[in-house]
Design an enzyme around this catalytic site. Structure first.
Site, PDB file in Angstrom:
ATOM      1  N   GLY A   1      -0.906 -11.250 -48.488  1.00 39.29           N
ATOM      2  CA  GLY A   1      -2.136 -11.843 -49.041  1.00 39.29           C
ATOM      3  C   GLY A   1      -1.856 -12.912 -50.073  1.00 39.29           C
TER       4      GLY A   1
ATOM      5  N   GLY B   1      -1.258 -13.898 -53.219  1.00 41.85           N
ATOM      6  CA  GLY B   1      -0.882 -13.235 -54.463  1.00 41.85           C
ATOM      7  C   GLY B   1      -1.037 -14.133 -55.673  1.00 41.85           C
ATOM      8  NE  ARG B   2       3.346 -18.102 -55.869  1.00 42.45           N
ATOM      9  CZ  ARG B   2       4.489 -18.646 -56.217  1.00 42.45           C
ATOM     10  NH1 ARG B   2       4.684 -18.984 -57.470  1.00 42.45           N
ATOM     11  NH2 ARG B   2       5.434 -18.850 -55.337  1.00 42.45           N
TER      12      ARG B   2
ATOM     13  CG  ASP C   1       3.849 -14.216 -62.817  1.00 43.97           C
ATOM     14  OD1 ASP C   1       3.713 -14.663 -61.648  1.00 43.97           O
ATOM     15  OD2 ASP C   1       4.626 -14.712 -63.645  1.00 43.97           O
ATOM     16  N   GLY C   2       1.170 -13.824 -60.376  1.00 41.25           N
ATOM     17  CA  GLY C   2       0.114 -14.736 -59.932  1.00 41.25           C
ATOM     18  C   GLY C   2       0.281 -16.168 -60.420  1.00 41.25           C
TER      19      GLY C   2
ATOM     20  CG  ASP D   1       4.212 -14.542 -45.105  1.00 44.75           C
ATOM     21  OD1 ASP D   1       5.160 -14.259 -44.357  1.00 44.75           O
ATOM     22  OD2 ASP D   1       4.360 -14.801 -46.312  1.00 44.75           O
ATOM     23  CG  ASN D   2       5.400 -18.681 -45.900  1.00 44.34           C
ATOM     24  OD1 ASN D   2       4.399 -18.348 -46.516  1.00 44.34           O
ATOM     25  ND2 ASN D   2       6.619 -18.448 -46.346  1.00 44.34           N
TER      26      ASN D   2
HETATM   27  P1  AMP Z   1       6.110 -16.823 -50.190  1.00 41.42           P
HETATM   28  O1  AMP Z   1       7.360 -16.330 -49.550  1.00 41.42           O
HETATM   29  O2  AMP Z   1       6.308 -17.670 -51.410  1.00 41.42           O
HETATM   30  O3  AMP Z   1       5.203 -17.475 -49.217  1.00 41.42           O
HETATM   31  O4  AMP Z   1       5.354 -15.547 -50.783  1.00 41.42           O
HETATM   32  C1  AMP Z   1       5.261 -14.313 -50.113  1.00 41.42           C
HETATM   33  C2  AMP Z   1       4.203 -13.478 -50.744  1.00 41.42           C
HETATM   34  O5  AMP Z   1       4.480 -13.247 -52.127  1.00 41.42           O
HETATM   35  C3  AMP Z   1       2.804 -14.062 -50.699  1.00 41.42           C
HETATM   36  O6  AMP Z   1       1.912 -13.005 -50.476  1.00 41.42           O
HETATM   37  C4  AMP Z   1       2.632 -14.628 -52.081  1.00 41.42           C
HETATM   38  O7  AMP Z   1       1.281 -14.721 -52.461  1.00 41.42           O
HETATM   39  C5  AMP Z   1       3.373 -13.632 -52.933  1.00 41.42           C
HETATM   40  N1  AMP Z   1       3.849 -14.212 -54.196  1.00 41.42           N
HETATM   41  C6  AMP Z   1       4.879 -15.062 -54.382  1.00 41.42           C
HETATM   42  N2  AMP Z   1       5.021 -15.377 -55.687  1.00 41.42           N
HETATM   43  C7  AMP Z   1       4.064 -14.693 -56.361  1.00 41.42           C
HETATM   44  C8  AMP Z   1       3.683 -14.581 -57.732  1.00 41.42           C
HETATM   45  N3  AMP Z   1       4.325 -15.229 -58.707  1.00 41.42           N
HETATM   46  N4  AMP Z   1       2.634 -13.790 -58.028  1.00 41.42           N
HETATM   47  C9  AMP Z   1       1.976 -13.124 -57.071  1.00 41.42           C
HETATM   48  N5  AMP Z   1       2.279 -13.161 -55.778  1.00 41.42           N
HETATM   49  C10 AMP Z   1       3.315 -13.940 -55.410  1.00 41.42           C
HETATM   50 MG    MG Z   2       3.671 -17.906 -48.519  1.00 36.08          MG
END
Ligand code: AMP
Ligand code: MG
Length: 520
Positions: free
Chosen positions: A96, A98-99, A131-132, A266-267
């Site tokens: 989901g 997350g930020r 931390d979002g 998810d990307n």
């Molecule tokens: P990513 O690999 O960067 O696409 O992130 C994978 C997952 O981790 C996604 O659900 C992001 O929303 C979550 N995510 C990454 N960094 C953060 C963060 N600093 N705070 C909250 N969620 C994060």
């Molecule tokens: Mg992502």
């Protein structure tokens, strides 16, 4: 100000999580959760995309409180979406936003619909243990690269703004037990939608076929007006189109030498857009096994050369998620086969253009040049971008001297001294083969066409890192200059030779300049 789409938007059309707090939880039976951005202490606009501002009908002075997450004007109902995903080949469950927090869906001045999203705007129900927030370095990279990719002609999500929060964010940049405070930032991203393969995977894995169906109906109705979601062949047609778009996207990545670095499902955007710029990189020395992501180093799953196969694997995960919506899974398997055809056709056409072959050149003619070139380039360190750009100026006369043939591509070689003996002979032989294939065309027309297919400027990691180092010291000039030059990547610009240069030696092993960790 924004022309809001209320009725018919993702958030108003699909089931929302009834809980309203930001607290981390598993969200069932809903595609999104209402959640407001968390205000920041002293926001400041660091960079702005005029082009995107025009499309959205907004300027930076008006928008700052909104783009920092400090104001949620009337009519806005921000939300974070719920999705899952396969990370590095394994099912990771609920992920989901997350930020990322979607501010709204809007109608652009071009009549198109856009989702406007803040990345780094604070915690959501999907923040898990994090931390979002987002750091300046990764936000600057996302802002810069999304707009550069658009200018390169690569399908991508866009970026409107880069805002410094004035707050610090703690990150362990090297994952070595040394967390440190860094400046925080928020990027405002824009796309027709941010719907990912993972949005479909999660309800499918959970067996929530009603939600899966609702999401499918909404997505097709809203973004694929030529498909009736209720038609018996709707799922097949939609999935075929995603396979096609994804293949086209991958062909673009390969032609410009872009390596995403984290091709988790998810990307992956259902629109076939480049999405979620993290530890991406540009192929500098042409090495198909190169990955910019240090987390990916053990298996090199996401290296340049693997990207098309990974995209296909990701599509097969989306196809599996759609099986509850079809009577016969064979139709999804057939659709998946479209990926390979489209990818092959696109790469042959695009690499044909890069090589300056006539438009009607048969695929065999492209392969006959490309295959030996791809064997040749990895034999020493050659910059992919500069090699292709230089090729246009290689003389095509059959009696051209060896030095004259090599001169235009020499700037691509890290060590021209390596270009000797067998390698020199094979390189000149290849250049002569190329010259024979193109020499019948009008030279000026061909050069013009080649320069339109081979960028001179790409957002190399070390260039972005220089802009980051300066921005962290309060100097935004390098960022703005890079942004300006990258807006016209195919056109030589005065005083910008340093931005079209091979990676300097100091940048070879400097963090952020070649490879990066996922820390962001
Ligand atoms: P990513 O690999 O960067 O696409 O992130 C994978 C997952 O981790 C996604 O659900 C992001 O929303 C979550 N995510 C990454 N960094 C953060 C963060 N600093 N705070 C909250 N969620 C994060
Ligand atoms: Mg992502």
């Amino acid at each position: 100000m924004f022309d809001l789409i209320g009725e018919g938007s993702f958030a108003e059309s699909l089931p929302a999580d009834p809980a309203r707090a930001a607290g981390v939880r598993q969200v069932q039976g809903a595609t999104h959760s209402w959640v407001a951005p968390t205000p920041v202490s002293s926001p400041r606009v660091l960079a702005w995309s005029d082009a995107m501002g025009e499309v959205l009908g907004i300027n930076s002075d008006q928008a700052l409180p909104l783009l920092a997450g400090n104001a949620v004007p009337d009519g806005f109902k921000p939300y974070a979406t719920c999705y899952g995903g396969h990370q590095f080949g394994n099912w990771a469950g609920q992920l989901g936003d997350g930020r990322a927090i979607n501010l709204a869906e809007v109608r652009g001045t071009d009549g198109q619909r856009y989702e406007v999203q803040l990345k780094g705007a604070g915690p959501t129900p999907y923040s898990r243990t994090a931390d979002g927030r987002a750091v300046l370095r990764s936000s600057l990279r996302e802002f810069l690269c999304s707009e550069a990719m658009h200018a390169l002609g690569v399908p991508t999500t866009r970026a409107l703004s880069l805002v410094a929060t004035g707050d610090t964010v703690v990150r362990d940049m090297f994952y070595d037990g040394n967390p440190a405070p860094e400046p925080g930032a928020i990027v405002c991203r824009v796309a027709p939608s941010f719907i990912r393969f993972g949005n479909f995977e999660l309800p499918a894995v959970r067996g929530d076929h009603a939600l899966l169906r609702q999401l499918f109906d909404y997505t097709v109705n809203t973004h694929w007006p030529d498909i009736d979601p209720q038609a018996p062949d709707a799922v097949e047609r939609w999935f075929t189109d995603i396979c096609r778009r994804t293949a086209t996207l991958l062909a673009h990545w390969m032609r410009v030498g872009f390596v995403h670095g984290v091709m988790n499902t998810d990307n992956m955007s259902v629109h076939g857009l480049t999405i979620d710029y993290g530890p991406y990189g540009w192929l500098e020395p042409f090495d198909p096994s190169w990955t910019p992501n240090t987390t990916d180093l053990p298996g090199r799953r996401y290296c340049y050369g693997n990207q098309p196969a990974i995209a296909q694997w990701n599509l097969s995960r989306l196809g599996s998620a759609l099986t509850p919506l079809v009577d016969d899974v064979q139709v999804l398997q057939d659709a998946l086969a479209v990926f390979a055809n489209q990818y092959t056709g696109d790469t042959q056409r695009q690499f044909g253009q890069k090589l300056g072959l006539p438009e009607d050149a048969p695929p065999d003619a492209v392969d006959a040049l490309l295959k030996p070139l791809f064997d040749l380039l990895p034999r020493t360190e050659v910059d992919m971008t500069l090699f292709f750009r230089g090729l246009a100026d290689v003389p095509t006369a059959q009696d051209a001297a060896e030095d004259a043939l090599l001169a235009p591509v020499l700037p691509a070689y890290y060590d021209a001294g390596m270009l000797r003996d067998d390698l020199r002979a094979d390189t000149t032989a290849w250049l002569r083969q190329w010259a024979r294939a193109v020499h019948e065309q009008d030279a000026e027309t061909r050069k013009h066409a080649m320069n339109a297919a081979n960028p001179l400027y790409v957002p190399r990691n070390w260039l972005a890192q220089q802009a980051i180092d300066a921005a962290e010291q309060g100097n935004l000039d390098p960022l703005h200059r890079l942004q300006r030059v990258l807006a016209q990547p195919y056109t030589p610009q005065d005083g910008a030779d340093d931005l079209a240069a091979r990676r300097p030696e100091w940048a070879r092993n400097k963090p952020g300049c070649s490879a990066l960790s996922c820390s962001s």
